[in-house]
Design a protein around this motif. Sequence first.
Motif, PDB file in Angstrom:
ATOM      1  N   VAL A   1     -35.143 -64.289 -21.402  1.00  4.14           N
ATOM      2  CA  VAL A   1     -36.457 -63.733 -21.097  1.00  4.14           C
ATOM      3  C   VAL A   1     -37.066 -64.449 -19.895  1.00  4.14           C
ATOM      4  O   VAL A   1     -37.741 -63.843 -19.058  1.00  4.14           O
ATOM      5  N   GLU A   2     -36.799 -65.745 -19.801  1.00  3.83           N
ATOM      6  CA  GLU A   2     -37.295 -66.547 -18.681  1.00  3.83           C
ATOM      7  C   GLU A   2     -36.126 -67.264 -18.022  1.00  3.83           C
ATOM      8  O   GLU A   2     -35.100 -67.516 -18.647  1.00  3.83           O
TER       9      GLU A   2
ATOM     10  N   ASP B   1     -28.710 -61.400 -20.117  1.00  4.34           N
ATOM     11  CA  ASP B   1     -28.521 -61.248 -21.560  1.00  4.34           C
ATOM     12  C   ASP B   1     -27.220 -61.863 -22.077  1.00  4.34           C
ATOM     13  O   ASP B   1     -26.847 -61.636 -23.231  1.00  4.34           O
ATOM     14  N   TRP B   2     -26.524 -62.634 -21.251  1.00  4.34           N
ATOM     15  CA  TRP B   2     -25.205 -63.139 -21.639  1.00  4.34           C
ATOM     16  C   TRP B   2     -25.241 -63.932 -22.946  1.00  4.34           C
ATOM     17  O   TRP B   2     -24.396 -63.729 -23.822  1.00  4.34           O
ATOM     18  N   ALA B   3     -26.217 -64.836 -23.094  1.00  8.00           N
ATOM     19  CA  ALA B   3     -26.271 -65.671 -24.299  1.00  8.00           C
ATOM     20  C   ALA B   3     -26.697 -64.860 -25.518  1.00  8.00           C
ATOM     21  O   ALA B   3     -26.202 -65.089 -26.631  1.00  8.00           O
ATOM     22  N   THR B   4     -27.599 -63.914 -25.327  1.00  2.55           N
ATOM     23  CA  THR B   4     -28.018 -63.054 -26.434  1.00  2.55           C
ATOM     24  C   THR B   4     -26.818 -62.309 -26.999  1.00  2.55           C
ATOM     25  O   THR B   4     -26.637 -62.219 -28.225  1.00  2.55           O
ATOM     26  N   ARG B   5     -25.985 -61.766 -26.115  1.00  2.58           N
ATOM     27  CA  ARG B   5     -24.794 -61.034 -26.569  1.00  2.58           C
ATOM     28  C   ARG B   5     -23.832 -61.952 -27.320  1.00  2.58           C
ATOM     29  O   ARG B   5     -23.256 -61.563 -28.343  1.00  2.58           O
ATOM     30  N   ALA B   6     -23.648 -63.169 -26.804  1.00  7.67           N
ATOM     31  CA  ALA B   6     -22.727 -64.107 -27.459  1.00  7.67           C
ATOM     32  C   ALA B   6     -23.206 -64.433 -28.866  1.00  7.67           C
ATOM     33  O   ALA B   6     -22.418 -64.435 -29.823  1.00  7.67           O
ATOM     34  N   ILE B   7     -24.491 -64.708 -29.014  1.00  8.60           N
ATOM     35  CA  ILE B   7     -25.049 -65.074 -30.319  1.00  8.60           C
ATOM     36  C   ILE B   7     -24.990 -63.899 -31.290  1.00  8.60           C
ATOM     37  O   ILE B   7     -24.635 -64.063 -32.466  1.00  8.60           O
ATOM     38  N   LYS B   8     -25.322 -62.708 -30.811  1.00  5.75           N
ATOM     39  CA  LYS B   8     -25.272 -61.531 -31.675  1.00  5.75           C
ATOM     40  C   LYS B   8     -23.847 -61.216 -32.109  1.00  5.75           C
ATOM     41  O   LYS B   8     -23.613 -60.690 -33.206  1.00  5.75           O
ATOM     42  N   ALA B   9     -22.877 -61.551 -31.275  1.00  6.57           N
ATOM     43  CA  ALA B   9     -21.485 -61.227 -31.578  1.00  6.57           C
ATOM     44  C   ALA B   9     -20.913 -62.109 -32.675  1.00  6.57           C
ATOM     45  O   ALA B   9     -20.153 -61.630 -33.537  1.00  6.57           O
ATOM     46  N   THR B  10     -21.269 -63.389 -32.677  1.00  3.90           N
ATOM     47  CA  THR B  10     -20.613 -64.330 -33.585  1.00  3.90           C
ATOM     48  C   THR B  10     -21.571 -65.128 -34.458  1.00  3.90           C
ATOM     49  O   THR B  10     -21.140 -65.804 -35.389  1.00  3.90           O
ATOM     50  N   GLY B  11     -22.865 -65.053 -34.149  1.00  2.00           N
ATOM     51  CA  GLY B  11     -23.807 -65.957 -34.792  1.00  2.00           C
ATOM     52  C   GLY B  11     -23.842 -67.277 -34.047  1.00  2.00           C
ATOM     53  O   GLY B  11     -23.071 -67.505 -33.104  1.00  2.00           O
TER      54      GLY B  11
ATOM     55  N   ALA C   1     -38.058 -72.589 -25.087  1.00  2.47           N
ATOM     56  CA  ALA C   1     -36.621 -72.832 -25.167  1.00  2.47           C
ATOM     57  C   ALA C   1     -35.877 -71.593 -25.648  1.00  2.47           C
ATOM     58  O   ALA C   1     -34.785 -71.263 -25.149  1.00  2.47           O
ATOM     59  N   ILE C   2     -36.456 -70.883 -26.616  1.00  2.00           N
ATOM     60  CA  ILE C   2     -35.837 -69.655 -27.115  1.00  2.00           C
ATOM     61  C   ILE C   2     -35.851 -68.581 -26.034  1.00  2.00           C
ATOM     62  O   ILE C   2     -34.862 -67.859 -25.825  1.00  2.00           O
ATOM     63  N   ARG C   3     -36.946 -68.466 -25.323  1.00  3.39           N
ATOM     64  CA  ARG C   3     -37.052 -67.456 -24.269  1.00  3.39           C
ATOM     65  C   ARG C   3     -36.046 -67.724 -23.138  1.00  3.39           C
ATOM     66  O   ARG C   3     -35.454 -66.791 -22.594  1.00  3.39           O
TER      67      ARG C   3
ATOM     68  N   ALA D   1     -27.547 -64.339 -35.388  1.00  4.05           N
ATOM     69  CA  ALA D   1     -27.073 -63.003 -35.024  1.00  4.05           C
ATOM     70  C   ALA D   1     -28.068 -61.943 -35.475  1.00  4.05           C
ATOM     71  O   ALA D   1     -28.280 -60.932 -34.786  1.00  4.05           O
ATOM     72  N   ALA D   2     -28.715 -62.188 -36.604  1.00  3.91           N
ATOM     73  CA  ALA D   2     -29.618 -61.177 -37.173  1.00  3.91           C
ATOM     74  C   ALA D   2     -30.983 -61.137 -36.504  1.00  3.91           C
ATOM     75  O   ALA D   2     -31.603 -60.072 -36.421  1.00  3.91           O
ATOM     76  N   ASN D   3     -31.470 -62.288 -36.020  1.00  3.63           N
ATOM     77  CA  ASN D   3     -32.849 -62.290 -35.502  1.00  3.63           C
ATOM     78  C   ASN D   3     -32.948 -62.424 -33.980  1.00  3.63           C
ATOM     79  O   ASN D   3     -34.046 -62.516 -33.431  1.00  3.63           O
ATOM     80  N   ALA D   4     -31.806 -62.454 -33.279  1.00  2.00           N
ATOM     81  CA  ALA D   4     -31.829 -62.674 -31.832  1.00  2.00           C
ATOM     82  C   ALA D   4     -32.657 -61.626 -31.103  1.00  2.00           C
ATOM     83  O   ALA D   4     -33.469 -61.964 -30.224  1.00  2.00           O
ATOM     84  N   ASP D   5     -32.499 -60.362 -31.452  1.00  2.00           N
ATOM     85  CA  ASP D   5     -33.247 -59.311 -30.757  1.00  2.00           C
ATOM     86  C   ASP D   5     -34.746 -59.427 -31.010  1.00  2.00           C
ATOM     87  O   ASP D   5     -35.561 -59.261 -30.096  1.00  2.00           O
ATOM     88  N   ASP D   6     -35.110 -59.723 -32.254  1.00  2.00           N
ATOM     89  CA  ASP D   6     -36.533 -59.849 -32.583  1.00  2.00           C
ATOM     90  C   ASP D   6     -37.160 -61.030 -31.840  1.00  2.00           C
ATOM     91  O   ASP D   6     -38.260 -60.917 -31.290  1.00  2.00           O
ATOM     92  N   LEU D   7     -36.449 -62.165 -31.824  1.00  2.07           N
ATOM     93  CA  LEU D   7     -36.970 -63.332 -31.113  1.00  2.07           C
ATOM     94  C   LEU D   7     -37.037 -63.084 -29.611  1.00  2.07           C
ATOM     95  O   LEU D   7     -37.952 -63.557 -28.937  1.00  2.07           O
TER      96      LEU D   7
END
Length: 337
Positions: A276-277, A289-299, A269-271, A255-261
Amino acid sequence: MMKRVLAGAALLLGLAGGVQAATLGEVKTRGHLTCGVNANLPGFAAKGEDGSWAGFDVDYCRAIAAAVLGDPAKVTFVPLSAQARFDALKNGDVDVLARNTTWNMERETKLPLRFAGISYHDGQGFIVKKLLGVTSVLQLSGAAICFQTGTTSETNVEDFFREKEMTFMPVRFDKLDDLIKAFDEGKCDTFTTDMSFLYAVRLRLAKPEDAIVLQDVISKEPLGPAIRQGDEQWFNITRWTLFALINAEELGVTAANADDLKSHSKNAAIRALLGVEGSTGPEMGLDADWATRAIKATGNYGEIFDRNLGPNTPLQINRGINALWNAGGLMYAPPLR
């Protein structure tokens, strides 16, 4: 004749397309997700005195809400009993059932449900009072066993005890509160259900320290979220949200590093995971951005597990077989690409 066949095929495709988009469209129009959960299972789903919900299953539903609606708070949690949970899902009272429910063949062919995946590998066990002096289920022949109706627990015990040439006396309850009270008062020798459930129930006893969870496991209980059959788009969203959280842990996305990554990672795989890809979001009817939001929301999966169930929580459950596949466990998810 050919025209009629083609017309019929077109009609079927049209109907399929309508069903496919039904749940996602309803959730977006309604503006919130409805999630069926256990009424009071600490660690998995429990409502606090301030009215807020917390738990492992609760976080999964919040991840879906973040992915679909952009806001993890847009979830209405619907407490469901073991008996009512499947009808509630079938009747459309909830969009997803995240209620410590075992994935088995009968539930996918008879009810019918579709399980999005395994969120927690569990097994059926037993809890006893220490004064009983029992250290193994094999010492429970002739015991009075408490069961909650609407579950597979009694069938599993019947099968196991028959194989071991053991006997038991069933004591059945519709309501979990009544069952816990009966066990507390000594009206049954043991209570049996999923191991994770037993750790939560132990916390609700008058004297938790006087009870132990036996380490014997008599069945496989793969727990996971379920939806109604016939909606492939919603199935993909609920399944791949779970897979995204598992993949995020494996890839070190938190949750903390998703935006930076998302901005700086060169790992393919991360992109792909963070949009991003590739085009995994649009192919499900969501944005990139669906997965980014999910991860940031709950970790990620590990963060959710540790926060709700792990060694630093009242339940103190070790990851065990719920560790990632590359850490000696069974938790594995296909790649997002």
